[in-house]
Design a protein around this motif. Sequence first.
Motif, short mmCIF file in Angstrom:
data_model
loop_
_atom_site.label_atom_id
_atom_site.label_comp_id
_atom_site.label_asym_id
_atom_site.label_seq_id
_atom_site.Cartn_x
_atom_site.Cartn_y
_atom_site.Cartn_z
N VAL A 124 1.14 -1.19 -0.20
CA VAL A 124 0.12 -0.01 0.08
C VAL A 124 0.91 1.20 -0.14
O VAL A 124 1.92 1.01 0.73
CB VAL A 124 -0.90 0.02 1.27
CG1 VAL A 124 -1.62 1.41 1.48
CG2 VAL A 124 -1.96 -1.30 1.25
N SER A 125 0.40 2.32 -0.82
CA SER A 125 1.17 3.47 -0.66
C SER A 125 0.62 4.62 0.10
O SER A 125 -0.60 4.92 -0.22
CB SER A 125 1.47 3.87 -2.22
OG SER A 125 1.96 5.03 -2.28
N SER A 158 -7.50 4.33 -5.62
CA SER A 158 -6.79 3.23 -5.80
C SER A 158 -5.48 3.31 -4.88
O SER A 158 -4.56 4.17 -5.14
CB SER A 158 -6.24 2.90 -7.41
OG SER A 158 -5.27 2.03 -7.31
N VAL A 159 -5.38 2.49 -3.81
CA VAL A 159 -4.38 2.70 -2.84
C VAL A 159 -3.31 1.53 -2.76
O VAL A 159 -2.28 1.64 -2.07
CB VAL A 159 -4.93 2.93 -1.35
CG1 VAL A 159 -6.05 3.85 -1.36
CG2 VAL A 159 -5.92 1.46 -0.92
N GLY A 160 -3.14 0.48 -3.44
CA GLY A 160 -2.29 -0.59 -3.40
C GLY A 160 -2.59 -1.62 -4.25
O GLY A 160 -3.77 -1.58 -5.09
N MET A 179 1.70 -7.37 4.96
CA MET A 179 1.62 -5.93 4.38
C MET A 179 2.90 -4.94 4.32
O MET A 179 3.57 -5.20 5.22
CB MET A 179 0.63 -5.43 5.26
CG MET A 179 -0.87 -5.88 4.98
SD MET A 179 -2.14 -5.03 5.94
CE MET A 179 -1.57 -5.18 7.49
N ARG A 180 2.91 -4.36 3.13
CA ARG A 180 4.16 -3.45 2.97
C ARG A 180 3.49 -1.98 2.72
O ARG A 180 2.57 -1.86 1.89
CB ARG A 180 5.14 -3.92 1.87
CG ARG A 180 5.79 -5.42 2.40
CD ARG A 180 6.22 -6.15 1.19
NE ARG A 180 5.10 -6.87 0.28
CZ ARG A 180 4.30 -7.80 0.75
NH1 ARG A 180 4.76 -8.43 1.93
NH2 ARG A 180 3.36 -8.41 -0.02
N LEU A 181 4.17 -1.13 3.10
CA LEU A 181 3.86 0.16 3.25
C LEU A 181 4.92 1.12 2.38
O LEU A 181 6.12 1.22 2.93
CB LEU A 181 3.73 0.66 4.53
CG LEU A 181 2.80 2.24 4.62
CD1 LEU A 181 1.50 2.23 4.19
CD2 LEU A 181 3.17 2.90 6.02
N VAL A 195 10.31 1.16 1.47
CA VAL A 195 8.97 0.29 1.79
C VAL A 195 9.41 -0.29 3.08
O VAL A 195 10.50 -0.85 3.49
CB VAL A 195 8.98 -0.74 0.62
CG1 VAL A 195 7.93 -1.93 1.15
CG2 VAL A 195 8.50 -0.23 -0.64
N ALA A 196 8.37 -0.15 4.07
CA ALA A 196 8.66 -1.00 5.40
C ALA A 196 7.47 -1.88 5.56
O ALA A 196 6.36 -1.72 5.19
CB ALA A 196 8.41 0.14 6.32
N ALA A 197 7.52 -2.86 6.37
CA ALA A 197 6.46 -3.79 6.83
C ALA A 197 5.37 -3.00 7.69
O ALA A 197 5.64 -2.01 8.26
CB ALA A 197 7.06 -4.82 7.99
N LEU A 198 4.18 -3.36 7.18
CA LEU A 198 3.00 -2.77 7.82
C LEU A 198 2.35 -3.94 8.81
O LEU A 198 1.92 -4.86 8.13
CB LEU A 198 2.07 -2.28 6.87
CG LEU A 198 0.56 -1.82 7.29
CD1 LEU A 198 0.84 -0.56 8.09
CD2 LEU A 198 -0.10 -1.07 5.90
#
Length: 310
Positions: free
Chosen positions: A224-225, A279-281, A289-291, A298-301
């Motif tokens: 997800v961004s 559209s978010v990801g 989940m990655r952010l 990119v980091a783990a969410l």
Amino acid sequence: MLDEFGLISRYFTWPSERVETRLSVGDDAALIRPASGSEIVVSTDSLVSGRHFREDASAADIGWKALAVNLSDIAAMGAEPVAFTLALSLPDAATEWLTEFSQGLRSAAQSYGVDLVGGDTTRGPLCITITVFGQLTAGMAVRRSGACVGDKIWLSGYLGDAALALRMGEGAAEALQQRLHRPQPRLGLYQHGRDSWHAAIDVSDGFAADLSHVLAASGLGATVSVADLPVSDAFSRADMPADVKQECMLHGGDDYELIVCTAPDVDLQAIGSTALWTSVGIIESEPGMRLRQQDGTVAALTARGWNHFV
Ligand code: ADP
Ligand code: MG
């Protein structure tokens, strides 16, 4: 002092508005005749005083929200709500509280065209349990488990308003307070290409937590961004630190928006509107989940939503 039956007839006996309702409050059970060829969709939620709302919260807001959060689940199945029951546990038959509660509940029922068809009334700690009955064409329910690798993740509306209102208290803008106290379930969005919805869920516990339910049910992961997550004008304008705002967007909850997964070539903005869908990801095969953060890293969410038992 009203007895139980007086209370029911005074506060919870309203004229039916729907053809599906064949028998309502007053008999041993209600009768609903769903549209032919449809399936019945059922969802229950309880609101407990001191846990889901403050003891001193407005009774009208509690009435509205108790129904709205249930309707949100029906919306997330891609269904249309028809009727609901109300199980009410009350410490006493306080006239003022009951008047306001029933007005708030009734205004939500009228706004969304659902009938109150029955319930139960007992004395006890304040607790409100609503069960909503909805309908949809048989076989068309949108479940959590249908997401596919490569799917776009869409989100309706905006994230974080309610959580920010809760943090800011009285100082929160009216628009944010409304989102907390009078959530508007995303009913009718199934008209935006439900045939192409692979999976859906409503955001009640927090965006990350609810997305993680879709991913777990589908056996997949997602990226997800942050830059794509939609926020309202009132949220943007609120004078709060960026990290608090991001926390509210990702983990706040009480949003009652929909997360919908579709094939990448589906454009919900073209079917619905750009103002409504973002559209978010993207759904990926790698679990978790990655952010993608503002700086591109990119980091783990991890899900950090509300859980009553931990
Ligand atoms: P029973 O004893 O047969 O279960 P009740 O006395 O509990 O019946 O309820 C009488 C009628 O009032 C039923 O039709 C029931 O569905 C309805 N009812 C009870 N409480 C509520 C409520 N809080 N809201 C709406 N309808 C209610
Ligand atoms: Mg009963």
